[in-house]
Structure formats: structure tokens, C-alpha cells
Design an enzyme around this catalytic site. Structure first.
Site, PDB file in Angstrom:
ATOM      1  N   LYS A 282       0.796  -1.085   0.166  1.00  0.00           N
ATOM      2  CA  LYS A 282       0.154   0.175   0.046  1.00  0.00           C
ATOM      3  C   LYS A 282       0.865   1.042   0.020  1.00  0.00           C
ATOM      4  O   LYS A 282       1.809   1.175   0.603  1.00  0.00           O
ATOM      5  CB  LYS A 282      -0.857   0.113   1.340  1.00  0.00           C
ATOM      6  CG  LYS A 282      -2.044  -0.906   1.327  1.00  0.00           C
ATOM      7  CD  LYS A 282      -2.592  -0.779   2.741  1.00  0.00           C
ATOM      8  CE  LYS A 282      -3.875  -1.696   2.723  1.00  0.00           C
ATOM      9  NZ  LYS A 282      -4.856  -1.556   1.826  1.00  0.00           N
ATOM     10  N   ARG A 356     -10.190 -11.482   1.766  1.00  0.00           N
ATOM     11  CA  ARG A 356     -11.090 -12.727   0.900  1.00  0.00           C
ATOM     12  C   ARG A 356     -10.109 -13.972   1.089  1.00  0.00           C
ATOM     13  O   ARG A 356     -10.724 -15.019   0.994  1.00  0.00           O
ATOM     14  CB  ARG A 356     -11.481 -12.055  -0.290  1.00  0.00           C
ATOM     15  CG  ARG A 356     -10.277 -12.129  -1.352  1.00  0.00           C
ATOM     16  CD  ARG A 356     -10.927 -11.017  -2.571  1.00  0.00           C
ATOM     17  NE  ARG A 356     -10.894  -9.935  -2.323  1.00  0.00           N
ATOM     18  CZ  ARG A 356     -11.138  -8.897  -2.952  1.00  0.00           C
ATOM     19  NH1 ARG A 356     -11.739  -9.168  -4.381  1.00  0.00           N
ATOM     20  NH2 ARG A 356     -11.299  -7.747  -2.771  1.00  0.00           N
TER      21      ARG A 356
END
Ligand code: BES
Ligand code: MN
Ligand code: ZN
Length: 502
Positions: A282, A356
């Protein structure tokens, strides 16, 4: 801070009394009684016109006349009497909570719930008051040294008392009991999530689960290690962990308060104790606050603890998928393909879509418990924050009745959720050229495609997904976890347990 209820509250010693005032100087019944007792002091203050009785506006009358030991009268604005809806009532409670924070009063009698709120009974009004006052009075100073400014370090142990009549005693008592347990759960969630990631790692989450079970002996904790996860073929979950020096911990907490044969409610929480993004690192500004990426796991732990504290007659099992997402030489690469516990393969196009990956294996494992329903809670997508901001969590489900039940629990607890579609047409966005699916769904509908991914692992279950990326925490100077969606989950569980008085 403690909460209690009492009949004939005005006849005892109170250090402070909190009453509501409507616009146009119209007083609630106890405010009227106190005005009479003080020889018109409330009306005199209102006549000055400084206090406008806007929802949440507050003022304090110190040392009122003729009230014996009562040294403070707190006036709280309720706005227009005809317009007092849930949100305005909430504003009044927040204002009340903020005043209470600064009072050196031990015994505080609260009468705000006297006001009529559209369609809401005494139980709802008092429970909301307990939860909101506790929320506003929260502080997290475990990591502040003693040399810091101590202005706000009032250590007075406060008890907030709610007045009730004989006929509303049962509702008030339940509201105080349930509200206190929910407030404790919200606090636990906030404490865990606010704890910095060099302390709150997956192993710390294990300690937190064990501490909860120590307090509530009806809870049992079982920890699944990385080695066991490998034996279970949880390849997606382990892929997220492999760049971290911290061992992943998959924590199962069970509570059996219901019939032996009753299938459990399963709650699955994303517990990424820090999300750097991994090799798909990020940008610096987006990493800030990623200690909060375990809010899902914290909230399911707190919720099952709440259920145990209230001895709810239901069965619950929670799964905390704890892991740290770091980049290093052993880390998963974008382009890697992994095999999940279900046997389905996943192309990892972006290591930052790690939630996920841990959840798919956690959801597959959870189904071994043959749950009645499965709800997962996750700070899953930045797209959710873009879509709904900090007002609503997103709910997506393969079963409309479950989605409706969650939406209603959100509306009733004022911890609201909003449904997004899970149409099968979105599924094509996560097709992969090399594997059964891809963990990235392209630029559009990020919250939906993340849920589509999870849906491929819950086809045989009654399942709902809560994306709390926008609601679970805020960053910046007043950064903090909010404790959401604990109020929603608690409401859901209380309703399932059928313990909310009519
Ligand atoms: N934990 C983040 C989601 C998140 C972002 C939560 C901001 C709260 C605030 C999640 O793991 C993530 O990085 N998601 C990516 C997914 C993308 C790579 C498909 C995102 O939202 O950018
Ligand atoms: Mn991520
Ligand atoms: Zn994440």
C-alpha cells in the site's frame, strides 16, 4: 462506569440529575417537577435564551435551590417535541454522555428516556442510553505515559441510574442488563482494535480469546496453528501469512447456551492484525490505520462474549481468522496460484486483497460446524468506504431473509447496514485465465466483487457478509475503533434468542 435502574429515583441522594428540555422552553415531566421544586430555577435559566434546546445541546445548573444533596442539574436539549426521532434522541444522549464525562459526580440520575421517541419503548430508549453514554465515555490510554495532561483523568466511579415506574420495571431492567453487556462488548472490540499492531498480533488475539473465556466460563477456545492449517489445506489463508514473522492463528470460540441439537449461528471475523498490502504494498498514507484490519475478528469475539454474559439460550460459534499481511522474501507474489481448503484454486493478482483469501478458508472450515447461518464480518474493501462512508456497513447475502434480518437488527440498534446486490452477473469480474477464480475483480463494484468471491465458498450455506471498512474505525487525530458492528450483531443475537421484551 456502571448502569442501574431505580424506582422513585428523585427521593434518594443524587449528585446529578439529567433531564430533557424541548424547544420553546417546554419541559419534560421530571424537568417540570424540578422546576417546581427549585422555585422556578429551570424556567429562569431558559428565559435568558442562551440555551436553545437543540438536540444534544447541554447546560448545567450548579447547586440548584431546595434539592438537598443534588449539586448539579443537567439540562439536555431534545429539539421539537413533535419531531423527536431516533437520530435526534441519539444526539441528545451523546450530549448527555459528553457532560457526564466531565462531572465529578458518582451517582447520576437520568430521565432523558421520559421523552416520547417515535415507535420506541422504554426498553429501546434505556438500552440506547446505556450504550451511547458508555460509548461517549470511552477512553483508550493504555499507551499514554503518566506524564501526559491529566485534565481529563477524572477517576470517579460513576453510576448512571435510569428511572422507572412499577409497570416499566421489567423493560428497564432488561435494557440496563443488555445495554451494559453490549457496551462491554463494544469496549472490548475498541480496546483490541486500538491496541497497536506491534502488540496486537495474532498471538495476542489468542490471549484475548482466552481471557474472554476465563471471564465467561461458558466459552471454549480452540486454536488452529499454521501446521494444522497446512494439514487442512488452507492454502489461501497460509499464503497471506507467509511473508510475516508472526504465526497466523485461526481461533475458534464456542458457546452453547441453547438446545444440544440446535444448529449454531456462525460468526466469522477478518483478523488481519496489520495489512501492509504485502508485495502489492500500500502507499504510505493508506497503510495508516491498517492495525484496524482485525476489527471483524474483535467484534465476533466480543459478540459471543456478550451472549455468554447474558446466558442467551442459543448456540454460537465464532471463527477469528488472525494473520499479519507483510512483504518479505517469502511473501506471496502477485501471479501466484494457491489451492484453498475447498479445493478451488485462486490466482492472487493482488496481495492486498488478502481479506478474502483468509476468509474463504475460514468460511469453508466454519461449514464443518453445520451452522444454521453464517455471517462474516470484515474490513474488506476501501470501495465500501467510498460507497457508504461511515454511516452504514454493507450487507450482501445469498439469502434475502437473512439480509432482511440483519438490516432490521441494524435499524433497531442504530448500527445501520445497507444492502448491495450480489447478482451473479458480477461473478464474471473475478474469473481467472489460469485458476478457478481471481482475487481481484477490476475497478468497478469492489465491495460486490469481494463478496462474490466469498459467495463461491458459501454456496451450500445460508450466508451473509458484512463489509465494515467504513464503519469499524476512523483515522486521523481522533482515530479510534468504533466497536461497530457489535451493536448490530448483538441485536441480531438477542432477537434470535427472543429475549427482547415487547
Ligand atoms: N483492509 C483493506 C480494506 C480497507 C481499506 C479497509 C481502507 C478499511 C479502509 C483490504 O485488505 C484491501 O486492501 N482491499 C483492497 C482490495 C483491492 C486490492 C481489490 C482495497 O480496497 O483497495
Ligand atoms: Mn489489503
Ligand atoms: Zn485488509
Amino acid at each position: 462506569m456502571k448502569f442501574a435502574f431505580a424506582e422513585q429515583l428523585l427521593q434518594e441522594r443524587n449528585d446529578a440529575i439529567v433531564v430533557g428540555v424541548f424547544k420553546g422552553n417546554s419541559l419534560t415531566s421530571t424537568a417540570q417537577a424540578l422546576d417546581t421544586a427549585t422555585g422556578g430555577q429551570l424556567k429562569q435559566v431558559l428565559a435568558l435564551g442562551d440555551f436553545k434546546a437543540k438536540p444534544g445541546e447541554t447546560t448545567v445548573i450548579f447547586n440548584p435551590d431546595n434539592l438537598n444533596a443534588t449539586t448539579r442539574l443537567v439540562l439536555v436539549g431534545l429539539g421539537d417535541a413533535e419531531k423527536l426521532d431516533e437520530q435526534e434522541y441519539l444526539k441528545a444522549l451523546r450530549g448527555c454522555g459528553a457532560v457526564i464525562k466531565n462531572l465529578k459526580a458518582e451517582r447520576i440520575a437520568c430521565f432523558l428516556h421520559e421523552a416520547t421517541v417515535d415507535n420506541r419503548n422504554q426498553y429501546w430508549k434505556v438500552r440506547q442510553a446505556v450504550e451511547t453514554i458508555a460509548h461517549v465515555n470511552y477512553k483508550f490510554d493504555a499507551f499514554k505515559s503518566k506524564t501526559q495532561d491529566t485534565d481529563n483523568d477524572d477517576e470517579t466511579e460513576k453510576t448512571i441510574l435510569f428511572a422507572c415506574e412499577e409497570f416499566s420495571k421489567h423493560q428497564t431492567e432488561s435494557a440496563v442488563t443488555h445495554g451494559s453487556a453490549i457496551a462491554d462488548a463494544v469496549k472490548l472490540t475498541r480496546d483490541l482494535a486500538n491496541t497497536p499492531p506491534n502488540v496486537c498480533n495474532p498471538t495476542y488475539m489468542v490471549e484475548a480469546a482466552k481471557a474472554a473465556a476465563k471471564e465467561q466460563s461458558a466459552l471454549t477456545v480452540h486454536v488452529i496453528s499454521e501446521k494444522e492449517m497446512a494439514n487442512l489445506n488452507m492454502g489461501a489463508y497460509l499464503a497471506v501469512s507467509q511473508g510475516s514473522d508472526e504465526a497466523a492463528k485461526f481461533i475458534v470460540v464456542e458457546y452453547h447456551g441453547g438446545d444440544k441439537h440446535q444448529k449454531p449461528i456462525a460468526l466469522v471475523g477478518k483478523g488481519v492484525t496489520f495489512d501492509t498490502g504485502g508485495i502489492s504494498l500500500k502507499p504510505s498514507a493508506s497503510i495508516i490505520g491498517m492495525k484496524y484490519d482485525m476489527c471483524g475478528a474483535a467484534s465476533v469475539l466480543a459478540s459471543i462474549k456478550m451472549a455468554a454474559a447474558l446466558k442467551l439460550p442459543i448456540n454460537i460459534v465464532t471463527f477469528m481468522a488472525c494473520v499479519e499481511n507483510m512483504p518479505d522474501g517469502k511473501a506471496t507474489r502477485p501471479d501466484d496460484v494457491v489451492t484453498t481448503m475447498s479445493g478451488k484454486t485462486v490466482e492472487i493478482a493482488n496481495t492486498d486483497a488478502e481479506g478474502r483469501l483468509v476468509l474463504c478458508d475460514a468460511l469453508t472450515y466454519a461449514q464443518r460446524h453445520e451452522p444454521e447461518v453464517i455471517i462474516d464480518v470484515a474490513t474488506l474493501t476501501g470501495a465500501c468506504l467510498v460507497a457508504l462512508g461511515d454511516q452504514a456497513s454493507a450487507v450482501l447475502s445469498n439469502t434475502q431473509t437473512l439480509a432482511d434480518e440483519i438490516l432490521e437488527a441494524g435499524q433497531n440498534s442504530l448500527d445501520r447496514a445497507w444492502q448491495l446486490p450480489l447478482w451473479k452477473e458480477y461473478q464474471a469480474q473475478i474469473d481467472s485465465p489460469v485458476a478457478d477464480m481471481c482475487n481481484l475483480g477490476g475497478p468497478g463494484a469492489g465491495t460486490i466483487t469481494a463478496a462474490c468471491f466469498l459467495a463461491r465458498f458459501t454456496e451450500d450455506a445460508v450466508w451473509a457478509h458484512l463489509d465494515v471498512a467504513g464503519t469499524a474505525f476512523k483515522t486521523g487525530k481522533d482515530a479510534s475503533a468504533s466497536g461497530r458492528p457489535v451493536p448490530l450483531l448483538s441485536e441480531f443475537l438477542l432477537r434470535r434468542a427472543d429475549v427482547i421484551p415487547a
